[in-house]
Design an enzyme around this catalytic site. Structure first.
Site, PDB file in Angstrom:
ATOM      1  N   GLU A  45       0.895  -1.098  -0.116  1.00 43.92           N
ATOM      2  CA  GLU A  45       0.014  -0.009  -0.037  1.00 43.92           C
ATOM      3  C   GLU A  45       0.936   1.178  -0.016  1.00 43.92           C
ATOM      4  OE1 GLU A  45      -2.769   2.511   2.972  1.00 43.92           O
ATOM      5  OE2 GLU A  45      -2.735   0.287   3.415  1.00 43.92           O
ATOM      6  N   ARG A  49       0.552  10.459  -0.059  1.00 41.84           N
ATOM      7  CA  ARG A  49       0.950  11.680   0.993  1.00 41.84           C
ATOM      8  C   ARG A  49       2.049  12.240   0.418  1.00 41.84           C
ATOM      9  NH1 ARG A  49       0.400   8.435   6.944  1.00 41.84           N
ATOM     10  NH2 ARG A  49      -1.419   7.182   6.466  1.00 41.84           N
ATOM     11  N   THR A  72      -4.624   6.183   1.332  1.00 42.82           N
ATOM     12  CA  THR A  72      -4.961   7.439   1.556  1.00 42.82           C
ATOM     13  C   THR A  72      -5.685   8.224   0.253  1.00 42.82           C
ATOM     14  OG1 THR A  72      -2.771   7.683   2.755  1.00 42.82           O
ATOM     15  CG2 THR A  72      -4.244   9.603   2.820  1.00 42.82           C
ATOM     16  N   LYS A 132     -11.199  -1.511   6.241  1.00 35.97           N
ATOM     17  CA  LYS A 132     -10.101  -0.982   6.807  1.00 35.97           C
ATOM     18  C   LYS A 132     -10.439  -0.261   8.288  1.00 35.97           C
ATOM     19  CE  LYS A 132      -6.492   2.702   6.834  1.00 35.97           C
ATOM     20  NZ  LYS A 132      -5.791   3.451   6.109  1.00 35.97           N
TER      21      LYS A 132
END
Length: 211
Positions: A45, A49, A72, A132
């Site tokens: 993953e 960011r 994200t 999640k």
């Protein structure tokens, strides 16, 4: 439409830990992915960011055995950009109606973030069965997640946020946890020093956390 649970499970069940990666430098992408895959952790993953995130996803996707996803993911534009870069799955910190609907529309597996029973129920209503649990530690940890197993019996979780090599086994022992997400397998100092052997060792140790 519903979440493609089979496709997502095929990714998440490859290993007990999904590395959560914050990568600032594109030149780190390929050696990092190779080290993690060699250590037994193929699902990666890459969090969106950093300015380098899309190029990192694109580079990691060339590594044999790597299944690269984008983390994200906050909105449809980020989702589309990640998929165009090669992301095979997506992870979001929360679960808005917009991102839930868009992921189903484009057909790329999304792991939506939830922190409460109510949020999990809303994601479930939207067609999702794998989520999640984030931020896992502040949201109640293994005790809270265990309490959701009975009332939300058809929902599986990947806890992330405050998960470490020390508490990961406690999460992995729960019946409603398919895997955990963690950043400890790729520490920033190891990346900055090019210590890919250390990262491979951390990945191998993470493989042993499965119960």
């Amino acid at each position: 439409m519903k979440q493609d649970t089979e496709a997502l499970l095929a990714v998440l069940r490859r290993a007990p830990v999904v590395p959560v990666l914050i990568v600032d430098r594109v030149e780190h992408a390929i050696p990092l992915a190779k080290a993690l895959v060699a250590g037994g952790l193929p699902a990666l993953e890459v969090t969106m960011r950093t300015p380098a995130a899309l190029e990192v996803i694109r580079a990691m996707s060339t590594v044999e055995g790597a299944i690269v996803g984008a983390g994200t993911v906050l909105d449809p534009e980020m989702a589309d950009a990640a998929v165009a870069a090669g992301a095979k799955f997506m992870v979001s910190p929360g679960a808005t109606e917009t991102i839930l609907a868009h992921a189903l529309k484009i057909g790329v597996p999304l792991l939506p973030g939830v922190a409460t029973a109510g949020e999990a129920m809303r994601a479930r209503d939207a067609g999702y069965r794998i989520m999640k649990f984030f931020p896992a530690g502040p949201a109640g940890g293994p005790v809270y997640l265990k309490a959701l197993a009975s009332p939300l019996a058809d929902v599986l979780f990947c806890p992330t946020g405050g998960v470490s090599e020390k508490n990961a086994p406690e999460y992995l022992a729960l019946p409603n946890v398919v895997c955990v997400g963690g950043s400890w397998v790729a520490p920033a100092d190891a990346m900055n020093n090019g210590d890919w052997g250390r990262i491979e060792d951390l990945a191998r140790a993470a493989m042993d956390l499965a119960v």
